[in-house]
Scaffold this active site. Structure first.
Site, mmCIF file in Angstrom:
data_model
loop_
_atom_site.group_PDB
_atom_site.id
_atom_site.type_symbol
_atom_site.label_atom_id
_atom_site.label_comp_id
_atom_site.label_asym_id
_atom_site.label_seq_id
_atom_site.Cartn_x
_atom_site.Cartn_y
_atom_site.Cartn_z
ATOM 1 C CB CYS A 1 -0.931 0.125 1.201
ATOM 2 S SG CYS A 1 -1.947 -1.323 1.485
ATOM 3 C CG HIS A 58 17.298 -35.657 -13.480
ATOM 4 N ND1 HIS A 58 17.713 -36.970 -13.349
ATOM 5 C CD2 HIS A 58 18.406 -34.940 -13.779
ATOM 6 C CE1 HIS A 58 19.023 -37.027 -13.538
ATOM 7 N NE2 HIS A 58 19.465 -35.814 -13.818
ATOM 8 C CE LYS A 78 11.121 -9.677 -13.976
ATOM 9 N NZ LYS A 78 12.129 -9.602 -12.950
ATOM 10 C CD GLU A 137 7.735 -10.281 -12.151
ATOM 11 O OE1 GLU A 137 7.358 -10.053 -11.002
ATOM 12 O OE2 GLU A 137 8.905 -10.119 -12.529
ATOM 13 N NE ARG A 193 4.488 1.779 -0.549
ATOM 14 C CZ ARG A 193 5.540 1.259 0.065
ATOM 15 N NH1 ARG A 193 6.732 1.361 -0.469
ATOM 16 N NH2 ARG A 193 5.406 0.642 1.211
ATOM 17 C CD GLU A 229 14.823 -11.877 -12.826
ATOM 18 O OE1 GLU A 229 14.451 -12.526 -11.836
ATOM 19 O OE2 GLU A 229 14.425 -10.721 -13.052
ATOM 20 C CD1 TRP A 247 -0.907 -5.898 -3.732
ATOM 21 C CD2 TRP A 247 -0.762 -6.709 -1.662
ATOM 22 N NE1 TRP A 247 -0.575 -7.225 -3.816
ATOM 23 C CE2 TRP A 247 -0.483 -7.747 -2.559
ATOM 24 C CE3 TRP A 247 -0.746 -6.985 -0.293
ATOM 25 C CZ2 TRP A 247 -0.176 -9.040 -2.145
ATOM 26 C CZ3 TRP A 247 -0.444 -8.273 0.122
ATOM 27 C CH2 TRP A 247 -0.157 -9.277 -0.804
ATOM 28 C CE LYS A 275 10.141 -2.058 -8.236
ATOM 29 N NZ LYS A 275 10.596 -3.087 -9.180
ATOM 30 C CG ASN A 277 2.193 0.477 3.950
ATOM 31 O OD1 ASN A 277 3.319 0.877 3.743
ATOM 32 N ND2 ASN A 277 1.859 -0.773 3.704
ATOM 33 N N GLY A 278 0.182 -1.537 6.256
ATOM 34 C CA GLY A 278 0.708 -2.528 7.203
ATOM 35 C C GLY A 278 -0.388 -3.479 7.649
HETATM 36 C C1 F6R Z 1 10.142 -9.604 -9.583
HETATM 37 C C2 F6R Z 1 10.062 -8.756 -8.417
HETATM 38 C C3 F6R Z 1 9.983 -9.386 -7.077
HETATM 39 C C4 F6R Z 1 11.010 -8.732 -6.141
HETATM 40 C C5 F6R Z 1 10.856 -9.274 -4.721
HETATM 41 C C6 F6R Z 1 11.911 -8.723 -3.791
HETATM 42 O O1 F6R Z 1 10.219 -8.867 -10.739
HETATM 43 O O2 F6R Z 1 10.079 -7.564 -8.516
HETATM 44 O O3 F6R Z 1 10.173 -10.756 -7.148
HETATM 45 O O4 F6R Z 1 12.287 -9.006 -6.635
HETATM 46 O O5 F6R Z 1 9.591 -8.930 -4.223
HETATM 47 O O6 F6R Z 1 11.847 -7.338 -3.700
HETATM 48 P P1 F6R Z 1 13.043 -6.489 -3.160
HETATM 49 O O7 F6R Z 1 14.187 -6.644 -4.062
HETATM 50 O O8 F6R Z 1 12.528 -5.085 -3.117
HETATM 51 O O9 F6R Z 1 13.364 -7.014 -1.777
#
Ligand code: F6R
Length: 614
Positions: A2, A510, A491, A494, A27, A487, A74, A609, A100-101
């Site tokens: 949030c 396997h 990408k 998500e 957020r 990774e 969120w 994020k 937020n929390g």
């Molecule tokens: C993927 C992504 C998430 C963050 C994860 C950790 O694209 O953005 O998987 O990498 O939530 O976030 P941070 O790096 O902010 O601790």
């Protein structure tokens, strides 16, 4: 998660709060709301959906006021709908809150308040908190600030809150524990936000609240901080922010993600600038220099992180072990914190986090510190909780990353970790001077090579067109490029909602090989340096089962070209630096597929994020 925004001053608060919320939408973005106070009336508007929906809805009512608070959500407690959106009123209608929390003990407090006649409109923990504050005000006969403090001492959980009281038109009370909160200090005006981006065009003076601190932000007065627990006065440290407006806008790109992919040459260079001094043959990093003994004598390095940052940690495991010969364990922070890990004061723990706010990573740090380990943070957001909580650290200098899918954070994390590994390798005598020099000069060529890798964009787009309707994809890599395969898959899933899995290429036989048929696209990283022949054999295995092969290869490759359906070339570099290049076409690929599938690239569903809940 949030985002919260607040304003008190002489300007019209509505546009400031709305624009601020739009900047904080990364957020959380399932609902949004705003409350403004014009000295007589509270004007409140909230809705399920995005800030843009809130803006439209708010046009129907008067939105006057020079005091305002807003929230982009969120959902944690209660589904995303109009009623559960913030801000929330207290029962009297005098107090308003954004939060937020999570308040973990909200049920028992709610029960007690219900027994005293309070009623609740929403399912949220936040509405419970604002009514607890009101109850304290009534029973203790105290003003808003004191009531907030007493109430917060009764709750368990995490919060960044902003509260105002209709009877106190010139103040907003804010408090923080676990979730971030910054106060922008202007001339006769204050801004409140989860990060500084909502107020950067108005002021670059900011105070970041520490955990368990609160402040009464009052017009005409200086900010006074207090410790929530013992009421001790704390003195605000007013920081001068370096961020500028341009960095947080799209700058002509359709999406932040694409802008951030293209920013990588600069971001990588900014990350090693002033640290990598090839002509002098040194790497200078204050956080390492001052603690070099801790690293060199460490029994092992434990890396904790989540998501993309965890993938950067996996790349680092290869680099640290290969170059510096230090044993490394890489852990999901969420698992580490709950599995009673063996940690000693001979361990060094590196926490990697773009946001510096990830709750699980923060908790892992706290645990490691309690057990005596030395904690080193690798964060992007300056002044973030993880950066502050660490014993020492090194910032990545990626600049603000706004697209929810992490891109430049990943490559700059790898850059910082490579610098650390090289420095330790040199310090431990694992490297000859010439080998060290070779690495330094090669690292300096990486931004230009990333630039070149970005030139594959047109080709990647045509590949994306072919596979955009796939329902499953496999990503394979070996050695340094195994984490890149993970990774690449993350990408894709998500932002385009296609199921994708990353595997070490040799693990395919396997199990996952059973999935391969003519419908299955398999993205294989097959660079010249890095078990090339072995990967070529894995490609043969896919081909004989009619899988579609899209290979990331080194410039001038011939062998894989003969086998693959598509090849995308990247420039040649040292094996340990290949992840900085192989990751580029995979980022572009997921971007284009998401755009072609009409997905919201910058704000994918269900994500946020900054993951400040566990
Ligand atoms: C993927 C992504 C998430 C963050 C994860 C950790 O694209 O953005 O998987 O990498 O939530 O976030 P941070 O790096 O902010 O601790």
């Amino acid at each position: 998660m949030c985002g919260i925004v607040g304003y008190i001053g002489h300007r019209d608060a509505f546009p400031i709060v709305i624009k601020g919320l739009q900047r904080l939408e990364y957020r959380g973005y399932d609902s949004a709301g705003i409350a403004l106070f014009d000295g007589n009336t509270i004007n409140l508007s909230k809705t399920k959906g995005k800030v843009e929906d809130l803006k439209k809805k708010s046009k129907e009512i008067s939105m006057a006021g020079t005091l305002g608070i807003g929230h982009t959500r969120w959902a944690t407690h209660g589904v995303p709908n109009d009623v559960n959106s913030h801000p929330h009123y207290s029962n009297s209608g005098d107090l308003v809150i954004i939060h937020n929390g999570i308040i973990e003990n909200y049920e028992s407090i709610k029960q007690a308040l219900q027994n005293r006649g309070y009623t609740f409109k929403s399912d949220t923990d936040t509405e419970v908190l604002i009514n607890l504050i009101e109850e304290v005000q009534k029973t203790e006969g105290v003003k808003l600030g004191k009531a907030v403090q007493i109430a917060l001492n009764q709750v368990v959980g995490a919060y960044a809150i902003a509260v105002f009281d209709k009877k106190k038109p010139d103040e907003i009370v804010v408090a923080k524990l676990g979730s971030p909160l910054a106060i922008g200090v202007g001339e006769d005006e204050f801004f409140i936000a989860s990060d500084a981006s909502p107020f950067i065009e108005f002021t670059n003076n900011a105070v970041y609240l520490e955990d368990e601190e609160m402040a009464i932000v009052r017009l005409g007065k200086e900010i006074k901080l207090r410790k929530i627990k013992n009421d001790a006065v704390a003195y605000p440290n007013i920081l001068e922010l370096q961020m500028n407006l341009e960095e947080i806008e799209k700058g002509g790109y359709d999406h932040f993600m694409l802008k951030e992919i293209y920013e990588q040459p600069r971001a990588i260079m900014d990350t090693y600038r002033g640290r990598l001094l090839a002509d002098q043959g040194i790497i200078r990093m204050a956080g390492i220099d001052q603690n070099i003994e801790k690293f060199v004598n460490a029994n092992r390095i434990i890396i904790v992180a989540c998501g993309t940052s965890w993938h950067a940690g996996l790349v680092a495991e290869y680099i640290f072990e290969d170059l510096a010969r230090i044993p490394v364990e890489v852990e999901y922070a969420s698992e580490f914190r709950y599995r009673n890990p063996v940690i000693t004061d001979k361990d060094v723990l590196i926490a990697i986090s773009q946001s510096g706010e990830t709750a699980d990573t923060l908790a892992a740090i706290k645990l490691a510190k309690e057990k005596g380990a030395f904690v080193f943070g690798v964060c992007n957001v300056v002044g973030s909780s993880i950066a502050r909580e660490s014993d020492a650290g090194a910032y990545t200098h990626a600049g603000p990353e706004i697209g929810v899918a992490s891109t430049k954070a990943f490559t700059t994390q790898i850059t910082v970790l490579t610098l650390i590994a090289l420095k330790l390798a040199k310090e431990k005598g694992e490297f000859s001077g010439s080998k060290f020099h070779e690495y330094l000069t090669e690292l300096e060529t990486i931004p230009a090579k990333v630039e070149k890798a970005l030139k594959s964009n047109g080709l990647v787009e045509t590949v994306a067109e072919v596979y955009k309707d796939s329902t499953n994809c496999l990503y394979l890599g070996r050695g340094y490029n195994f984490p890149v395969a993970l990774e690449g898959a993350l990408k894709l899933k998500e932002i385009s909602y296609i199921h994708a899995e990353g595997y070490p290429a040799a693990e395919m036989k396997h199990g996952p090989i059973a999935l391969i048929d003519e419908q299955m696209p398999v993205f294989v990283i097959a660079t010249k340096k890095g078990h090339y022949e072995k990967v070529v054999s894995n490609i043969q295995e896919i081909k004989s089962r009619k899988g579609k092969i899209i290979a990331i290869v080194t410039e001038g490759d011939v062998q894989v070209k003969e086998l693959a359906d598509h090849v995308i070339e990247i420039p040649e570099t040292l094996e340990s630096l290949t992840p900085l290049l192989t990751t580029i076409p995979l980022q572009l690929l997921s971007y284009h597929i998401a755009v072609m599938r009409n997905c919201n690239v910058d704000q994918p569903r269900n994500l946020a994020k900054s993951v400040t809940v566990e």
